[in-house]
Design an enzyme around this catalytic site. Structure first.
Site, PDB file in Angstrom:
ATOM      1  N   GLU A  13       0.818  -1.210   0.000  1.00  0.00           N
ATOM      2  CA  GLU A  13       0.000   0.000   0.000  1.00  0.00           C
ATOM      3  C   GLU A  13       0.852   1.260   0.000  1.00  0.00           C
ATOM      4  O   GLU A  13       0.611   2.187  -0.773  1.00  0.00           O
ATOM      5  CB  GLU A  13      -0.932   0.015   1.217  1.00  0.00           C
TER       6      GLU A  13
ATOM      7  N   ASP B 210      -0.686  -5.045   2.985  1.00  0.00           N
ATOM      8  CA  ASP B 210      -1.125  -3.822   3.664  1.00  0.00           C
ATOM      9  C   ASP B 210      -0.474  -3.845   5.044  1.00  0.00           C
ATOM     10  O   ASP B 210      -0.810  -4.686   5.886  1.00  0.00           O
ATOM     11  CB  ASP B 210      -2.657  -3.792   3.794  1.00  0.00           C
TER      12      ASP B 210
ATOM     13  N   ILE C  41      -0.592  -1.809   7.647  1.00  0.00           N
ATOM     14  CA  ILE C  41      -1.573  -1.594   8.726  1.00  0.00           C
ATOM     15  C   ILE C  41      -2.929  -1.435   8.048  1.00  0.00           C
ATOM     16  O   ILE C  41      -3.215  -0.403   7.439  1.00  0.00           O
ATOM     17  CB  ILE C  41      -1.248  -0.342   9.582  1.00  0.00           C
ATOM     18  N   ASP C  42      -3.748  -2.462   8.131  1.00  0.00           N
ATOM     19  CA  ASP C  42      -5.098  -2.353   7.578  1.00  0.00           C
ATOM     20  C   ASP C  42      -6.016  -1.985   8.740  1.00  0.00           C
ATOM     21  O   ASP C  42      -6.050  -2.680   9.764  1.00  0.00           O
ATOM     22  CB  ASP C  42      -5.548  -3.662   6.921  1.00  0.00           C
TER      23      ASP C  42
ATOM     24  N   THR D 167      -6.089   1.664   9.403  1.00  0.00           N
ATOM     25  CA  THR D 167      -5.260   2.778   9.913  1.00  0.00           C
ATOM     26  C   THR D 167      -6.085   3.742  10.759  1.00  0.00           C
ATOM     27  O   THR D 167      -5.618   4.239  11.779  1.00  0.00           O
ATOM     28  CB  THR D 167      -4.601   3.519   8.723  1.00  0.00           C
TER      29      THR D 167
ATOM     30  N   ASP E  16      -5.687  -4.773   0.492  1.00  0.00           N
ATOM     31  CA  ASP E  16      -6.669  -4.884   1.582  1.00  0.00           C
ATOM     32  C   ASP E  16      -7.306  -6.272   1.609  1.00  0.00           C
ATOM     33  O   ASP E  16      -7.765  -6.718   2.665  1.00  0.00           O
ATOM     34  CB  ASP E  16      -7.803  -3.862   1.391  1.00  0.00           C
TER      35      ASP E  16
HETATM   36  C1  LIP Z   1      -8.953   0.637   4.734  1.00  0.00           C
HETATM   37  C2  LIP Z   1      -9.851  -0.574   4.555  1.00  0.00           C
HETATM   38  C3  LIP Z   1     -11.247  -0.213   4.991  1.00  0.00           C
HETATM   39  C4  LIP Z   1     -11.759   0.712   3.955  1.00  0.00           C
HETATM   40  C5  LIP Z   1     -10.871   1.922   3.827  1.00  0.00           C
HETATM   41  C6  LIP Z   1      -9.414   1.575   3.674  1.00  0.00           C
HETATM   42  P1  LIP Z   1      -6.364   1.139   5.342  1.00  0.00           P
HETATM   43  O1  LIP Z   1      -7.580   0.330   4.559  1.00  0.00           O
HETATM   44  O2  LIP Z   1      -9.451  -1.725   5.035  1.00  0.00           O
HETATM   45  O3  LIP Z   1     -12.093  -1.324   5.035  1.00  0.00           O
HETATM   46  O4  LIP Z   1     -13.068   1.062   4.217  1.00  0.00           O
HETATM   47  O5  LIP Z   1     -11.325   2.661   2.709  1.00  0.00           O
HETATM   48  O6  LIP Z   1      -9.094   1.058   2.404  1.00  0.00           O
HETATM   49  O7  LIP Z   1      -6.321   2.485   4.707  1.00  0.00           O
HETATM   50  O8  LIP Z   1      -6.730   1.211   6.776  1.00  0.00           O
HETATM   51  O9  LIP Z   1      -5.182   0.338   5.059  1.00  0.00           O
END
Ligand code: LIP
Length: 329
Positions: free
Chosen positions: A82, A102, A104-105, A107, A250
């Site tokens: 990412e 990713d 940190i998914d 964030t 993601d």
């Molecule tokens: C997030 C996703 C979340 C989505 C956000 C974003 P991040 O990833 O996992 O479900 O709604 O738009 O993509 O930015 O926390 O890595």
């Protein structure tokens, strides 16, 4: 160049390496969380596309750590991440083994201290996701999956639990019995927000009390992490998850984990309509992986002459007949 072959034992060795990497990254995520909560302001948080699309120095640090370890151990593997993507590194997908990460998914959850945060590490080979590792260091929940070898949840130091957690998946007669996950995403323009809001309203609303097309689902959840939404569908805690606008990093790991738990993943309304009657239905092609529109439904027990996979198709159809498609940007 001869395409690389990955045997089941290669996949197992990559999985073992990836699990150790996820745990190491998890420690850095916890350190980052402690540092953010000890600091006085929000200077550690930066905006990407807009004020709700956030990144911290820890997203970047975790991705650097992961990328370095992968390059050392598997120098011939490609890497899509990412934060590398955000920084301009956008390699095309090839047949080569490619980590899709990713760091940190979730964030936004990470910044707020809402403990649904994970690292998501997927491996793509021949353009198909083949390994998934998702680790939430706050809850010590580790989800793993290898194509053709099943998927598991390991809580702390307990023994791995095979997914789905219920050995006999429950039937799902309709959306009105379902717990659904949806996300608001970071695209907050009027067109997108109206389409999503009215879709969410129809999913939740009571048709007997004035909501036209209402399904009155048990409820809607927004966990805030696509990877954890996939993992929760895999374990059976959620019946279905839908999102428009997230990215391959993601969902890559979650796709393997959900599919290995009997879940079914497909793409947009259009992809569903054009593949539902074909043999390709249920195969996560490159088009679906990179298409930024995903729906995943849990394993469903067949009932009254209907197979489990027909039941999954029926639920997705009911869902897509209820929600509106929106464009990604
Ligand atoms: C997030 C996703 C979340 C989505 C956000 C974003 P991040 O990833 O996992 O479900 O709604 O738009 O993509 O930015 O926390 O890595």
């Amino acid at each position: 160049m001869t395409p690389q072959v990955l045997t089941p034992s290669d996949l197992q060795a990559i999985l073992d390496f990836t699990v150790i990497l996820a745990k190491t990254a998890g420690k850095l995520i916890l350190d980052g969380s402690a540092a953010i909560h000890a600091s006085s302001g929000d200077s550690d948080v930066s905006e990407k596309k807009n004020s709700v699309d956030l990144v911290t120095e820890y997203d970047v640090k975790v991705e650097e750590l992961v990328k370095k370890e992968i390059q050392t151990r598997y120098p011939e593997f490609k890497f899509i991440g990412e934060e590398s993507y955000a920084a301009g590194s956008r390699p095309p997908l090839t047949d080569d083994p490619t980590f899709c990460v990713d760091p940190i998914d979730g964030t936004t959850n990470f910044i707020h201290g809402f403990p649904f945060v994970c690292i998501s590490l997927g491996l793509i080979h021949n353009r198909r996701p083949v390994i998934g590792v998702i680790y939430n260091p706050f809850l010590e929940h580790l989800y793993t999956g290898v194509k053709g070898q099943g998927s598991y949840l390991t809580k702390g130091s307990s023994a791995p639990l095979k997914l789905p957690l219920s050995s006999l998946p429950k039937p799902l007669p309709s959306l009105s019995q379902a717990l659904l996950a949806v996300e608001w995403g970071s695209d907050r323009c009027e067109k997108t927000i109206s389409a999503k809001s009215s879709s969410f309203g129809r999913l939740a609303g009571d048709p007997a009390q004035g909501v036209t097309g209402g399904k009155m689902a048990h409820s809607l959840r927004s966990v805030g992490s696509a990877a954890l939404n996939f993992a929760l569908v895999a374990q059976g805690g959620l019946d279905l998850y839908w999102e428009i606008g997230c990215w391959p990093w993601d969902v890559c790991a979650g796709i393997v984990i959900a599919e290995e738990a009997g879940g079914l993943v497909t793409g947009s309304h259009d992809v569903f309509a054009t593949t539902m009657a074909t043999d390709q239905f249920g195969e996560v092609t490159e088009e679906i992986l990179t298409g930024r529109k995903y729906v995943v439904v849990r394993a469903i027990r067949g009932n009254l002459g209907e197979t489990g996979s027909d039941a999954q198709k029926r639920i997705i159809k009911e869902f897509y007949d209820t929600v509106e498609d929106v464009e990604t940007n």
